[in-house]
Design an enzyme around this catalytic site. Structure first.
Site, PDB file in Angstrom:
ATOM      1  N   GLY A  35     -36.629  64.694  39.169  1.00 37.76           N
ATOM      2  CA  GLY A  35     -35.365  65.262  39.618  1.00 37.76           C
ATOM      3  C   GLY A  35     -35.506  66.462  40.528  1.00 37.76           C
ATOM      4  O   GLY A  35     -34.859  66.549  41.574  1.00 37.76           O
ATOM      5  N   ASP A  37     -37.874  67.368  42.446  1.00 43.79           N
ATOM      6  CA  ASP A  37     -38.519  67.081  43.735  1.00 43.79           C
ATOM      7  C   ASP A  37     -37.587  66.365  44.714  1.00 43.79           C
ATOM      8  O   ASP A  37     -37.553  66.691  45.906  1.00 43.79           O
ATOM      9  CB  ASP A  37     -39.767  66.221  43.520  1.00 43.79           C
ATOM     10  CG  ASP A  37     -40.947  67.030  42.999  1.00 43.79           C
ATOM     11  OD1 ASP A  37     -40.822  68.252  42.907  1.00 43.79           O
ATOM     12  OD2 ASP A  37     -41.983  66.415  42.674  1.00 43.79           O
ATOM     13  N   GLY A  67     -24.897  61.988  24.913  1.00 46.51           N
ATOM     14  CA  GLY A  67     -25.090  61.882  23.470  1.00 46.51           C
ATOM     15  C   GLY A  67     -26.048  60.791  23.059  1.00 46.51           C
ATOM     16  O   GLY A  67     -26.421  60.716  21.896  1.00 46.51           O
ATOM     17  N   GLU A 101     -41.177  56.158  31.651  1.00 45.21           N
ATOM     18  CA  GLU A 101     -40.476  55.121  32.422  1.00 45.21           C
ATOM     19  C   GLU A 101     -41.471  54.278  33.215  1.00 45.21           C
ATOM     20  O   GLU A 101     -41.356  53.043  33.284  1.00 45.21           O
ATOM     21  CB  GLU A 101     -39.479  55.768  33.384  1.00 45.21           C
ATOM     22  CG  GLU A 101     -38.295  56.410  32.703  1.00 45.21           C
ATOM     23  CD  GLU A 101     -37.409  57.161  33.684  1.00 45.21           C
ATOM     24  OE1 GLU A 101     -37.647  57.039  34.913  1.00 45.21           O
ATOM     25  OE2 GLU A 101     -36.491  57.860  33.242  1.00 45.21           O
TER      26      GLU A 101
END
Length: 1084
Positions: A35, A37, A67, A101
């Site tokens: 994020g 970068d 949540g 991921e």
């Protein structure tokens, strides 16, 4: 079926439209990035570009619900994506989430169809692959973290190595925008390939897509408008959808606006302009006040963009003007696809090309029907014949095939039989409603013309006389036939008006709805029971304009002649039999209508003022009453009538152009024709008692066709004739005819003269004035004792037949200006010194000539020299007495190496004994597994039904797309293929372009040896596929059939086909030949 991607391309699909299910993935792309970068820089740019192209991209800050446990939600999103784009930046490896991921992405790549497209954002791929530099430092920090075990660390390292080895995009002195466009293009290509799998269930789509792609010429920088044209329900929209799905990724902007005709009923053009721009620019708020502003906005914003735009189902010019006004509205390389039922609308708008979507062939139709009825490509065992019945009913129309097939899904055979009976009585309303849309858009005159064709003229020869009939109804046919063709409501095939069976049923249903309960209140009657009801019960009214009574040997019926008296508006009356089309006149005479009238004169009370067409088979009276005066009658047909004498004195038929009394075996003489000055066609064929032709026939200055074939008792004509318009003259089989009349005046229009089987001994000196004669047949004129010197003066003569003229002999020299293309002289003792010269067919103007000099020839029958110097036609050649040398011809055995045989005949059907048939120009024959080996078949026989789209002697304004006559021959090119590949060379044959009308059959016999010359061995063949192409665009191959001739010692292959009153099929030892005049069984 509406493919998924076309849904995404347009929001105009009506709610009722069927849609394809979503693929198994939820997201097209999963974005994996660090994020800090790239979130607000490259990742944001890429995400926006993906969204603008309609690509569904997953980005965590947009998709995660507050949540939820972040890692599980992300891992689920990866599994539900088709592509994963890891954007690997300098600080990427420092994020545990990025690495988790990435490991999941690599795992899904191995286990599913996930595709990884890595982006190396200002980092070197080798650093990622080998974990060096910043990646080594980040990995070292993770190894020191007590919350990360070594197994997870190893998984991350393996993921880095695998992704580092994948070819992706490396940011190194490159513009970000360029890389974004490359990524977009790569993803769209992949999505297109995946969506294109949806077309696998669209039968016949691939060949049509290939033809369209050739027209579109993607890659060229010009702007092209391409029309897709065809009748309702034929698949225009489906084809456009598949094309759009496959190529839209190659354009900067794309939009598909569906169902425009339907949408504009409730929406104005401004809303469609907004939809177009909103889709292309991904802007929800497009402000347009009126269509003029919208046109300017589309032009100004798209003129520099490469655009693919599909406008589906346009039927008005304002649609095109508002959405795609002209080529300069769009940037270089743009393609605008327009689907419409109106060919003229597309032409007016200046399209570059128009692709016509034709109906499915027989094989494709059965497959599509089966997919709808059985969910598989072929019918179940007990349903094959029933399925073929429904397929034949649908006539290749995909709409009808799908509607009928789906309605029968899961039903038993009894239900199928009931559905078939119901369909014959009450056509499917859903199908007819869709077809009627085209009819509803016609003007009133065009509607009336369409209904007349549907009820009376479907399949009729469209010649000058039929045009005059339609003109007399006030239909302006030279214009409105054109319009019906442009709207795909009719076609012209083999010079005949043709209408799809379902369109004909739609038109007839419109007439039925005029008065469902009482046929006498309908404008047109054609159904047998309805006509009988009106005639028996005398319920006719002045609403009735036309009646066709087709009898099929019903019980004896009796009617009152007053049944016609109330039909004041009657224009058309046809009473004939349809069961004995192929019976000779002698048999037909006793087997026609069993109708009886309570009067010796059935026409006594017939209203004649509006009557234009009167056809009555086996007309019962012995003569026409002088009371019957029909000055407006244009066509009068009384085939197989009981007449002995037509009328006494002079009767007035001032408008009559066609008079047919063929097969009237009691007719003794022709009447005085003085009151019939407009007559163009007179047919007296088979009038076996006719012995006298009234001298007034000489006053028929407009007569073009005179047929006296098989008038056995006719001895002579009037002594002199001067029929200045006569083109076709048939006197064949007039066995007592002894003297041809003297020709006075100008008869240069005569092109064809048949004197076969007559008793003439010589032709008069005035015969040489027939300078327009091109075909002269004297076959079997056994009293003709010397060669006719007058023939040498016939400068236009191309075909001469003196075969079986037994008394002919001696040495003759054909000099002068005669250049025969074909000569038939078998059965004579005649010899020639100079034989003939033929034009070389290498050029359209045929100005180059080749001469053949034959010496000491006793047996030359006929031959034709082709443009490649090959002999294409030879009969009875005595090689020892000729010096003929030509490549490809075996002089010793008088045949080609190996022998190829072919023949042609008139007829619309392939013979039943051809066990494999297919609509269109391609057919595949499986080699039967019961044969021990392929050497047990000795020959392959191919049969082609073709039509020539050309109307003889008609106004050229009707046929704007027709081509000029290309000579006397139709050239076919046969390409063969097997499971071992295509054969070495195609086979090129020529068939005669028959002067008669209707579909023409062309049969070819190829021995097994011919195939062996093309292939070293055919033992391994499991099928033979054949494609037939023609050199002329106005010659259409309609159907093909093939069979294998088994290799049995006593097997014989017969072709013996008789065409009543016409010609016959004769196989000849060559590649082409005129159809002969006698029925002779041929054996191979």
């Amino acid at each position: 079926m509406v493919p998924l991607s076309s849904q995404r391309a347009s929001s105009s699909v009506p709610p009722s439209s069927s849609t394809s299910p979503r693929p198994r993935w939820i997201h097209d792309v999963f974005l994996n990035f660090h994020g800090e970068d790239t979130r607000k820089s490259f990742t944001d740019h890429l995400y926006t570009a993906l969204e603008k192209k309609g690509i569904i991209a997953y980005k965590d800050d947009e998709k995660l619900e507050r949540g939820k446990y972040i890692s599980q939600e992300l891992l689920k999103a990866i599994r539900e994506s088709m592509y994963a784009i890891p954007i690997i930046s300098k600080n990427y490896a420092s994020s545990r989430w990025c690495l988790t991921e990435l490991a999941q992405i690599v795992k899904c790549m191995r286990e599913t169809s996930l595709t990884i497209l890595p982006i190396f954002y200002h980092v070197d791929p080798s650093e990622v692959r080998n974990q060096t530099g910043a990646f080594a430092e980040a990995c070292a920090r993770h190894e020191e973290d007590p919350n990360i075990d070594m197994e997870k660390m190893q998984t991350w390292r393996v993921a880095f190595k695998e992704v580092g080895n994948i070819s992706g995009w490396h940011f190194h002195l490159r513009y970000e925008s360029t890389i974004v466009q490359e990524i977009i293009k790569r993803i769209l290509q992949g999505l297109s390939r995946n969506f294109s799998t949806l077309s696998k269930d669209l039968v016949g789509i691939e060949s049509r897509v290939e033809e369209m792609m050739n027209i579109l010429a993607i890659g060229l920088d010009d702007v092209r408008f391409i029309g897709i044209h065809g009748m309702a329900g034929v698949g225009k929209t489906t084809l456009a959808e598949v094309i759009y799905d496959r190529i839209s990724h190659q354009f900067e902007a794309s939009s598909f606006i569906a169902y425009i005709r339907e949408e504009t009923r409730n929406r104005d053009l401004v809303s469609l302009q907004k939809q177009l721009l909103s889709k292309i620019f991904m802007e929800k708020a497009i402000n347009i006040w009126d269509d003029r502003e919208g046109m300017n906005m589309i032009r100004n914003r798209l003129c520099y963009k490469k655009v693919i735009l599909v406008l589906d189902d346009v039927d008005r010019e304002e649609h095109l003007t508002a959405l795609a006004g002209s080529h300069d509205w769009f940037g270089p390389g743009s393609r605008i696809i327009l689907t419409s039922r109106d060919n003229h609308l597309l032409k007016r708008h200046g399209v570059n090309d128009i692709y016509r979507v034709n109906e499915l062939n027989n094989h494709e139709a059965l497959q599509l029907f089966s997919l709808a009825a059985f969910k598989k490509a072929y019918p179940e065992e007990n349903y094959v014949d029933l399925s073929k019945g429904f397929v034949k009913y649908a006539q290749g129309l995909p709409l009808a095939l799908k509607v009928l097939g789906s309605s029968l899904f899961g039903r038993g055979t009894n239900a199928w039989k009931g559905a078939w009976d119901q369909l014959k009585a009450n056509p499917n309303k859903r199908i007819l409603d869709i077809l009627q849309v085209g009819f509803d858009g016609l003007e009133d005159l065009q509607k009336k013309l369409f209904l007349d064709i549907a009820c009376f003229f479907n399949g009729e020869l469209l010649d000058n006389i039929l045009m005059d009939i339609l003109e007399s109804f006030g239909y302006y046919p030279y214009l409105n036939i054109d319009i019906l063709m442009e709207k795909c409501l009719i076609t012209i095939s083999s010079k005949r008006l043709m209408m799809h069976d379902l369109l004909q049923k739609m038109g007839q249903e419109i007439i039925y709805d005029e008065s469902p309960k009482e046929p006498g209140r309908r404008s047109r009657l054609w159904h047998y029971k309805d006509v009988l009801h009106v005639l028996k019960n005398n319920t006719g009214t002045d609403v009735i304009e036309g009646i066709v009574l087709n009898s099929v040997n019903q019980n004896e019926e009796r009617f009152s002649v007053r049944a016609f008296s109330k039909m004041k508006k009657l224009r058309i009356l046809k009473i004939h039999n349809t069961s004995f089309v192929n019976i000779s006149f002698s048999n037909l005479y006793h087997k026609l209508l069993n109708l009886h009238w309570h009067s010796a004169d059935p026409l006594r009370f017939m209203p004649t003022h509006g009557l234009r067409v009167l056809e009555w088979s086996e007309y019962p009276s012995k003569s026409l009453s002088n009371i019957f005066q029909a000055d407006n009658l244009i066509e009068l047909r009384f085939p197989c009538s009981h007449m002995k004498q037509l009328w006494k004195g002079i009767s007035s038929f001032g408008s009559l152009k066609r008079f047919d009394l063929s097969g009237s075996q009691n007719l003794l003489e022709t009447p005085d024709f003085t009151g019939v000055p407009s007559l163009e066609t007179l047919d007296l064929e088979g009038c076996t008692s006719l012995s006298k032709v009234h001298k007034s026939i000489g006053v028929l200055k407009r007569l073009r066709r005179l047929n006296l074939h098989a008038c056995k008792r006719l001895k002579r004509f009037p002594n002199e004739i001067s029929l200045e318009s006569l083109e076709y003259f048939y006197l064949s089989d007039c066995s007592r005819f002894e003297k041809f009349p003297d020709i006075v005046g100008n008869m240069t229009s005569l092109q064809l003269l048949y004197l076969d089987g007559t008793a003439i001994k010589e032709l008069p000196p005035s015969f040489k004035s027939l300078c327009g004669l091109s075909i002269l047949s004297l076959h079997n004129c056994k009293k003709l004792s010397k060669f006719l010197s007058v023939i040498c003066s016939l400068s236009s003569l191309k075909i001469l037949d003196v075969s079986n003229c037994l008394a002919l002999g001696g040495i003759e020299d054909i000099n002068g200006e005669v250049y025969l293309e074909q000569l038939y002289k078998s059965g004579t003792a005649i010899k020639f010194t100079k034989f003939f010269a033929v034009p070389e067919f290498g050029s359209n103007d045929a100005c180059s000539m080749q001469e053949m000099f034959m010496t000491n020839d006793d047996s030359i029958g006929a031959f034709y020299i082709g443009f490649d110097d090959r002999v294409y036609y030879i009969r009875s050649l005595n090689h020892e007495e000729s010096n003929l040398q030509t490549k490809g011809y075996d002089v010793e055995n008088n045949c080609f190496k190996p022998k190829v045989m072919c023949a042609s005949y008139l007829g619309a059907e392939i013979p039943q004994w051809f066990n494999m048939r297919s609509f269109g120009s391609h057919v595949t024959l499986q080699i039967h597994p019961n044969l021990d080996n392929n050497s047990k078949w000795k020959a392959y026989v191919h049969f082609t039904i073709y039509e020539v789209d050309e109307i003889e002697n008609s106004d050229p304004r009707i046929f704007k797309d027709s081509h000029p006559d290309e000579g006397q021959f139709v050239e076919f090119v046969y390409h063969f293929e097997t499971n071992e590949g295509p054969l070495k060379e195609p086979l090129v044959l020529r068939a005669p372009e028959d002067p008669s009308v209707g579909p023409i059959g062309f049969g070819v016999y190829l021995p097994a040896k011919w195939f062996l010359e093309q292939s070293n061995n055919f033992d391994g063949w499991s099928y033979i596929g054949a494609s037939v192409k023609t050199s002329s665009s106005n010659v259409k191959v309609k159907e093909c059939g093939v069979l294998l001739v088994p290799q049995h010692p006593h097997s014989e292959f017969y072709i013996n086909t008789s065409i009543p009153g016409k010609k016959k099929l004769e196989i000849r030892h060559h590649l082409c030949g005129l159809v002969s005049h006698n029925v002779v069984p041929i054996r191979f």
